[in-house]
Design an enzyme around this catalytic site. Structure first.
Site, PDB file in Angstrom:
ATOM      1  N   CYS A  69      53.610  62.358  15.382  1.00  0.00           N
ATOM      2  CA  CYS A  69      53.475  62.177  16.829  1.00  0.00           C
ATOM      3  C   CYS A  69      54.583  62.986  17.510  1.00  0.00           C
ATOM      4  CB  CYS A  69      53.647  60.702  17.183  1.00  0.00           C
ATOM      5  SG  CYS A  69      55.287  60.102  16.708  1.00  0.00           S
ATOM      6  N   HIS A  95      60.497  56.993   9.385  1.00  0.00           N
ATOM      7  CA  HIS A  95      60.259  56.244   8.147  1.00  0.00           C
ATOM      8  C   HIS A  95      59.306  56.993   7.218  1.00  0.00           C
ATOM      9  CE1 HIS A  95      61.689  52.207  10.040  1.00  0.00           C
ATOM     10  NE2 HIS A  95      62.671  52.880   9.483  1.00  0.00           N
ATOM     11  N   HIS A 127      64.094  55.492  15.998  1.00  0.00           N
ATOM     12  CA  HIS A 127      63.780  54.085  16.271  1.00  0.00           C
ATOM     13  C   HIS A 127      64.703  53.445  17.291  1.00  0.00           C
ATOM     14  CE1 HIS A 127      62.643  55.128  12.088  1.00  0.00           C
ATOM     15  NE2 HIS A 127      61.490  54.688  12.522  1.00  0.00           N
ATOM     16  N   HIS A 149      62.821  45.447  11.254  1.00  0.00           N
ATOM     17  CA  HIS A 149      62.486  46.848  11.501  1.00  0.00           C
ATOM     18  C   HIS A 149      63.575  47.471  12.372  1.00  0.00           C
ATOM     19  CE1 HIS A 149      60.396  50.356  13.148  1.00  0.00           C
ATOM     20  NE2 HIS A 149      59.655  50.315  12.061  1.00  0.00           N
ATOM     21  N   GLU A 197      63.531  49.603  14.776  1.00  0.00           N
ATOM     22  CA  GLU A 197      63.278  49.606  16.224  1.00  0.00           C
ATOM     23  C   GLU A 197      63.522  48.211  16.808  1.00  0.00           C
ATOM     24  OE1 GLU A 197      59.382  50.983  17.603  1.00  0.00           O
ATOM     25  OE2 GLU A 197      59.598  49.627  19.320  1.00  0.00           O
ATOM     26  N   THR A 238      56.770  49.236  19.594  1.00  0.00           N
ATOM     27  CA  THR A 238      55.838  50.310  19.989  1.00  0.00           C
ATOM     28  C   THR A 238      54.720  50.586  18.981  1.00  0.00           C
ATOM     29  OG1 THR A 238      57.265  51.954  18.949  1.00  0.00           O
ATOM     30  CG2 THR A 238      57.575  51.584  21.314  1.00  0.00           C
ATOM     31  N   CYS A 279      52.711  52.432  21.855  1.00  0.00           N
ATOM     32  CA  CYS A 279      52.721  53.803  22.364  1.00  0.00           C
ATOM     33  C   CYS A 279      51.366  54.484  22.169  1.00  0.00           C
ATOM     34  CB  CYS A 279      53.836  54.599  21.700  1.00  0.00           C
ATOM     35  SG  CYS A 279      53.420  55.113  20.037  1.00  0.00           S
ATOM     36  N   SER A 326      56.975  52.197   6.806  1.00  0.00           N
ATOM     37  CA  SER A 326      56.495  52.738   8.085  1.00  0.00           C
ATOM     38  C   SER A 326      55.598  51.712   8.763  1.00  0.00           C
ATOM     39  CB  SER A 326      55.733  54.040   7.845  1.00  0.00           C
ATOM     40  OG  SER A 326      54.905  54.335   8.954  1.00  0.00           O
ATOM     41  N   SER A 355      54.713  59.139  11.128  1.00  0.00           N
ATOM     42  CA  SER A 355      55.904  59.720  10.500  1.00  0.00           C
ATOM     43  C   SER A 355      55.558  60.534   9.250  1.00  0.00           C
ATOM     44  CB  SER A 355      56.883  58.589  10.139  1.00  0.00           C
ATOM     45  OG  SER A 355      56.191  57.528   9.509  1.00  0.00           O
TER      46      SER A 355
HETATM   47 FE1  SF4 Z   1      55.945  58.246  17.762  1.00  0.00          FE
HETATM   48 FE2  SF4 Z   1      57.266  55.920  17.580  1.00  0.00          FE
HETATM   49 FE3  SF4 Z   1      57.556  57.479  19.722  1.00  0.00          FE
HETATM   50 FE4  SF4 Z   1      55.254  56.225  19.302  1.00  0.00          FE
HETATM   51  S1  SF4 Z   1      57.231  55.268  19.750  1.00  0.00           S
HETATM   52  S2  SF4 Z   1      55.521  58.356  19.994  1.00  0.00           S
HETATM   53  S3  SF4 Z   1      55.127  56.285  17.056  1.00  0.00           S
HETATM   54  S4  SF4 Z   1      58.176  57.964  17.625  1.00  0.00           S
END
Ligand code: SF4
Length: 322
Positions: free
Chosen positions: A29, A58, A91, A141, A143, A180, A210, A238, A282
């Site tokens: 992404c 990850h 993250h 995690h 994040e 996210t 996201c 991940s 990822s």
């Molecule tokens: Fe990518 Fe994570 Fe950002 Fe979503 S929040 S765009 S999965 S890095």
């Protein structure tokens, strides 16, 4: 993990190629592309070693490749020599980590995905409004650790039971955030329980899940509906890759998470005519190609792509490496 497909026994005639359906979008992404590019540019600009706190994204293959290029991955900042350059992972981190970095005069380059940073900003906004901050996510995690640290006292919700266990009055004003990379299906009942318990619940205008997570889930769901087996390429830690496996299984396919081509078990494909293929945000696309090559080594394949969404998101690099 797997799930029944209800398609009954399917026997692929020896001469019939295995249909391989690639889910689109899949793999990197915009946030992951940006984080990896930041490390490469930091290495170019500042020379080796460049330290990276935690896995930049990850995926073990991504980490190994950056290590070969001169990045040194550490768990915590006390492993980084004073004054060195350190990249913070996609993250996100807690303010405590930033303060620690400043205190040790580290040269920090922040690879936090802007969409994770947006959730942190929402946490601060809710806190300024005097709300109790609630976060739906998975404990441990990276994040989630970062977002929890943004506002001390934030409550983590992993289930509806966690909502019932909150020691807050029904009249409490709460602000609800989400990790996210979750699946809307798993968030919905928990969010519903929050709204049912707290009339004064505020949520961000746009979903915290996201666009990349949502797009990859939509694509894998479409592919799973027409395939008996779905392989998701991604590392075990991940979050979004694991969610893709769950979404595919819920859509009726037998779904497996594979780290790379070597992890594909040919027995999963016995009698299978159509196999779907996706990859977490990822996961490099080269690993997907590797899985296709492995399937080809097992017999004839025909590869098609099922694109459900076009993705053209780009995030600007931070000034230190622009
Ligand atoms: Fe990518 Fe994570 Fe950002 Fe979503 S929040 S765009 S999965 S890095």
């Amino acid at each position: 993990m797997g799930g029944g497909n209800g398609a009954g026994v399917t026997v692929r005639p020896a001469e019939a190629p295995l249909q391989v359906v690639l889910a689109g979008p899949r793999s990197f992404c915009a946030g992951v592309e940006r984080a990896i590019e930041i490390v490469h540019r930091a290495l170019e600009r500042f020379g080796t070693p460049v330290y990276v706190r935690r896995q930049i994204v990850h995926n073990s293959h991504v980490v190994a490749r950056l290590e070969r290029a001169g990045a040194v991955f550490v768990e915590e900042l006390d492993e980084v020599p004073e004054g060195a350059t350190v990249v913070l992972s996609a993250h996100g981190v807690t303010p405590v980590v930033r303060a620690d970095a400043a205190g040790r005069r580290l040269h920090v380059i922040d690879a936090t995905c802007p969409l994770v940073a947006k959730v942190h900003a929402e946490a601060r906004r809710f806190s300024r409004q005097g709300r109790h901050v609630l976060l739906i996510g998975h404990r441990g995690h990276d994040e989630v650790e970062g977002t929890l640290g943004e506002v001390p006292g934030t409550h983590l919700l992993e289930s509806e039971a966690d909502v019932q266990a909150l020691s807050l009055d029904a009249g409490a004003e709460v602000g609800l955030l989400t990790q996210t990379t979750l699946a809307p299906d798993e968030v919905a009942p928990i969010a519903e329980a929050v709204r049912a318990r707290f009339a004064g619940t505020a949520v961000p205008a746009a979903s915290d899940i996201c666009f990349a997570t949502q797009n990859r889930q939509e694509a894998v769901r479409a592919v799973a509906a027409e395939c008996e087996v779905v392989l998701v390429v991604g590392s075990a830690n991940s979050s979004n890759s694991n969610r893709l496996v769950e979404v595919a299984a819920r859509a009726g396919a037998r779904a497996h998470l594979v780290e790379d081509a070597a992890a594909v078990d040919p027995r999963w494909l016995d009698g299978v005519r159509r196999v779907g293929l996706s990859a977490g945000a990822s996961t490099p696309e080269t690993l997907v190609s590797g899985v296709v090559d492995r399937l080809r080594s097992l017999g004839p394949v025909e590869v098609t792509t099922r694109d459900v969404v076009d993705e053209d998101v780009f995030f600007q690099l931070p000034p230190e490496v622009r």
